[in-house]
Write a protein that holds these residues in place. Sequence first.
Motif, PDB file in Angstrom:
ATOM      1  N   TYR A 137       5.562 -17.010   9.940  1.00 62.08           N
ATOM      2  CA  TYR A 137       6.484 -16.865   8.747  1.00 62.08           C
ATOM      3  C   TYR A 137       6.523 -15.329   8.558  1.00 62.08           C
ATOM      4  N   ALA A 138       5.327 -14.696   8.207  1.00 58.41           N
ATOM      5  CA  ALA A 138       5.154 -13.332   7.978  1.00 58.41           C
ATOM      6  C   ALA A 138       5.877 -12.227   8.950  1.00 58.41           C
ATOM      7  N   VAL A 139       5.544 -12.713  10.263  1.00 56.06           N
ATOM      8  CA  VAL A 139       6.275 -11.864  11.200  1.00 56.06           C
ATOM      9  C   VAL A 139       7.962 -12.269  11.184  1.00 56.06           C
ATOM     10  N   SER A 140       8.217 -13.453  10.995  1.00 54.85           N
ATOM     11  CA  SER A 140       9.696 -13.661  10.885  1.00 54.85           C
ATOM     12  C   SER A 140      10.166 -12.910   9.627  1.00 54.85           C
ATOM     13  N   LYS A 141       9.683 -12.558   8.658  1.00 55.32           N
ATOM     14  CA  LYS A 141      10.226 -11.995   7.546  1.00 55.32           C
ATOM     15  C   LYS A 141      10.030 -10.469   7.622  1.00 55.32           C
ATOM     16  N   ALA A 142       8.867  -9.937   8.545  1.00 51.34           N
ATOM     17  CA  ALA A 142       8.996  -8.488   8.784  1.00 51.34           C
ATOM     18  C   ALA A 142      10.161  -8.093   9.636  1.00 51.34           C
ATOM     19  N   GLY A 143      10.403  -8.964  10.682  1.00 50.44           N
ATOM     20  CA  GLY A 143      11.626  -8.927  11.340  1.00 50.44           C
ATOM     21  C   GLY A 143      12.803  -9.086  10.676  1.00 50.44           C
ATOM     22  N   MET A 144      12.933  -9.793   9.653  1.00 55.05           N
ATOM     23  CA  MET A 144      14.077  -9.859   8.816  1.00 55.05           C
ATOM     24  C   MET A 144      14.416  -8.268   7.888  1.00 55.05           C
ATOM     25  N   ILE A 145      13.101  -7.866   7.617  1.00 51.80           N
ATOM     26  CA  ILE A 145      13.272  -6.596   6.793  1.00 51.80           C
ATOM     27  C   ILE A 145      13.511  -5.412   7.983  1.00 51.80           C
ATOM     28  N   HIS A 146      13.229  -5.452   9.182  1.00 50.85           N
ATOM     29  CA  HIS A 146      13.761  -4.350  10.061  1.00 50.85           C
ATOM     30  C   HIS A 146      15.023  -4.814  10.627  1.00 50.85           C
ATOM     31  N   MET A 147      15.638  -5.954  10.619  1.00 50.63           N
ATOM     32  CA  MET A 147      16.915  -6.522  10.956  1.00 50.63           C
ATOM     33  C   MET A 147      17.778  -5.904   9.941  1.00 50.63           C
ATOM     34  N   THR A 148      17.147  -5.873   8.755  1.00 49.96           N
ATOM     35  CA  THR A 148      17.981  -5.242   7.579  1.00 49.96           C
ATOM     36  C   THR A 148      18.452  -3.823   7.863  1.00 49.96           C
ATOM     37  N   ARG A 149      17.328  -3.021   8.326  1.00 51.70           N
ATOM     38  CA  ARG A 149      17.513  -1.831   8.486  1.00 51.70           C
ATOM     39  C   ARG A 149      18.444  -1.387   9.617  1.00 51.70           C
ATOM     40  N   ALA A 206      14.095 -11.785   2.105  1.00 50.64           N
ATOM     41  CA  ALA A 206      12.897 -11.720   3.047  1.00 50.64           C
ATOM     42  C   ALA A 206      11.852 -12.160   2.231  1.00 50.64           C
ATOM     43  N   SER A 207      10.537 -11.476   2.171  1.00 50.27           N
ATOM     44  CA  SER A 207       9.291 -11.980   1.643  1.00 50.27           C
ATOM     45  C   SER A 207       8.402 -10.715   1.479  1.00 50.27           C
ATOM     46  N   ALA A 208       7.564 -10.802   0.436  1.00 47.73           N
ATOM     47  CA  ALA A 208       6.807  -9.793   0.390  1.00 47.73           C
ATOM     48  C   ALA A 208       5.660  -9.841   1.531  1.00 47.73           C
ATOM     49  N   GLY A 209       5.538 -11.271   1.907  1.00 50.24           N
ATOM     50  CA  GLY A 209       4.696 -11.577   3.177  1.00 50.24           C
ATOM     51  C   GLY A 209       5.116 -10.868   4.525  1.00 50.24           C
ATOM     52  N   GLY A 210       6.355 -10.406   4.381  1.00 47.38           N
ATOM     53  CA  GLY A 210       6.796  -9.585   5.611  1.00 47.38           C
ATOM     54  C   GLY A 210       6.586  -7.955   5.613  1.00 47.38           C
ATOM     55  N   MET A 211       5.881  -7.746   4.455  1.00 43.62           N
ATOM     56  CA  MET A 211       5.394  -6.282   4.389  1.00 43.62           C
ATOM     57  C   MET A 211       3.984  -6.031   4.317  1.00 43.62           C
ATOM     58  N   ARG A 212       3.081  -7.068   4.436  1.00 43.90           N
ATOM     59  CA  ARG A 212       1.851  -6.718   4.534  1.00 43.90           C
ATOM     60  C   ARG A 212       1.147  -7.953   5.043  1.00 43.90           C
ATOM     61  N   PRO A 213       0.071  -8.147   5.559  1.00 43.28           N
ATOM     62  CA  PRO A 213      -0.657  -9.467   6.286  1.00 43.28           C
ATOM     63  C   PRO A 213      -0.832 -10.380   5.140  1.00 43.28           C
ATOM     64  N   ASP A 214      -0.157 -11.559   5.670  1.00 39.61           N
ATOM     65  CA  ASP A 214      -0.140 -12.915   4.741  1.00 39.61           C
ATOM     66  C   ASP A 214      -0.824 -13.945   5.411  1.00 39.61           C
ATOM     67  N   PRO A 215      -2.262 -13.736   5.313  1.00 42.96           N
ATOM     68  CA  PRO A 215      -2.958 -14.758   5.963  1.00 42.96           C
ATOM     69  C   PRO A 215      -2.567 -16.312   5.892  1.00 42.96           C
ATOM     70  N   MET A 216      -2.760 -16.953   6.898  1.00 44.99           N
ATOM     71  CA  MET A 216      -2.499 -18.405   7.040  1.00 44.99           C
ATOM     72  C   MET A 216      -0.896 -18.528   7.068  1.00 44.99           C
ATOM     73  N   LEU A 217      -0.254 -17.648   7.268  1.00 43.42           N
ATOM     74  CA  LEU A 217       1.228 -17.629   7.227  1.00 43.42           C
ATOM     75  C   LEU A 217       1.881 -16.856   8.311  1.00 43.42           C
ATOM     76  N   ALA A 218       1.029 -16.558   9.431  1.00 47.59           N
ATOM     77  CA  ALA A 218       1.412 -15.593  10.273  1.00 47.59           C
ATOM     78  C   ALA A 218       2.931 -15.559  10.756  1.00 47.59           C
ATOM     79  N   MET A 273       2.897  -7.355  -8.265  1.00 52.24           N
ATOM     80  CA  MET A 273       1.847  -7.760  -7.230  1.00 52.24           C
ATOM     81  C   MET A 273       2.100  -6.511  -6.188  1.00 52.24           C
ATOM     82  N   TYR A 274       0.812  -6.517  -5.622  1.00 53.43           N
ATOM     83  CA  TYR A 274       0.805  -5.669  -4.407  1.00 53.43           C
ATOM     84  C   TYR A 274       0.986  -4.208  -4.673  1.00 53.43           C
ATOM     85  N   ALA A 275       1.166  -3.684  -5.976  1.00 53.52           N
ATOM     86  CA  ALA A 275       1.350  -2.266  -6.417  1.00 53.52           C
ATOM     87  C   ALA A 275       0.320  -1.466  -5.773  1.00 53.52           C
ATOM     88  N   GLY A 276       0.666  -0.221  -5.610  1.00 52.95           N
ATOM     89  CA  GLY A 276      -0.262   0.776  -5.214  1.00 52.95           C
ATOM     90  C   GLY A 276      -0.883   0.608  -3.874  1.00 52.95           C
TER      91      GLY A 276
END
Length: 256
Positions: A161-173, A147-159, A253-256
């Motif tokens: 793509y980021a939605v597809s990767k958020a979908g992949m993370i939830h598809m996994t679950r 997937a991508s870290a972009g699927g876990m938090r907003p990834d500007p200019m890649l909307a 990256m993105y820790a915290g």
Amino acid sequence: MANSYQPLLGKSALVTGAGGGIGKATVLKLAEAGADILMCDKKTDSLQGLADEVKSKGRKAVWAGTDMGVMEDVNRLVEKAKADFGVVDILVNCAAVSPFFGPMLQHDEKLWDKIMSVNLKGPYFLSLGIAKLSIDNKKPCNIINVASAGGMRPDPMLAIYAVSKAGMIHMTRMMATELGPFGIRCNSISPSFIRTRFSQPIWGVPEILDMAVKQIPLGRIGEPDEVAKVVVFLASDESSYVNCENIVVTGGMYAG
Ligand SMILES: NC(=O)c1ccc[n+]([C@@H]2O[C@H](COP(=O)([O-])OP(=O)(O)OC[C@H]3O[C@@H](n4cnc5c(N)ncnc54)[C@H](O)[C@@H]3O)[C@@H](O)[C@H]2O)c1
């Protein structure tokens, strides 16, 4: 020389996007760990050479030209996997596209359909096809989604793509939950800034690379085999009780 630690000896693996940076590294690491490989990509020019490299490690290697955005190709790939291996023990969904970098107000339906079909619909139905093979043969497979870290938090200019990767993370679950009772494990890996063709617009421009690296506690971007090593961990019994997880590979990256 053969690797003495081969936790995947006797296993078969299917890797999509095998011609790309992370896909190729994954194919080689899985082969070193003992797996036989069916590799596919839309671009096939590098696949014969990669198959030869796998064979030189003593493993079986076959390849297919597959467009993950075309359902006929996805279904044909499942048939090929069945013909070549009977069942697939390890599926790595690695192929993806991100053809547009820019504001979401400029997006159109064609772009949405392209990205969603390759990044989400294809992997969804390929995973189900491979899962059905494994259930029919009572031999649980192991599904790993890149997937991508972009699927876990907003990834500007890649909307999209980021939605597809958020979908992949939830598809996994969802798959981990519904297929877990069949012994099938399903996990995702979410990288960011790995040195491949995909991210060349970042690491290829020194000023942008400098800005990116400042956000990474380890002070550098990642290399493809640093994702591939996590794939091997998830593919092996070393992670036998890891299911429904999303492993972040970002150098902190993105820790915290
Ligand atoms: N490189 C990074 O920084 C980064 C960060 C986060 C996530 N990822 C993810 O890692 C995965 C691998 O990307 P990469 O960095 O190796 O990029 P890459 O561009 O090197 O590889 C992507 C591969 O996918 C293939 N592909 C594209 N469209 C396809 C299609 N329709 N059907 C089949 N194959 C197709 C390409 O031909 C290419 O070989 C992707 O899922 C990507 O989203 C990469």
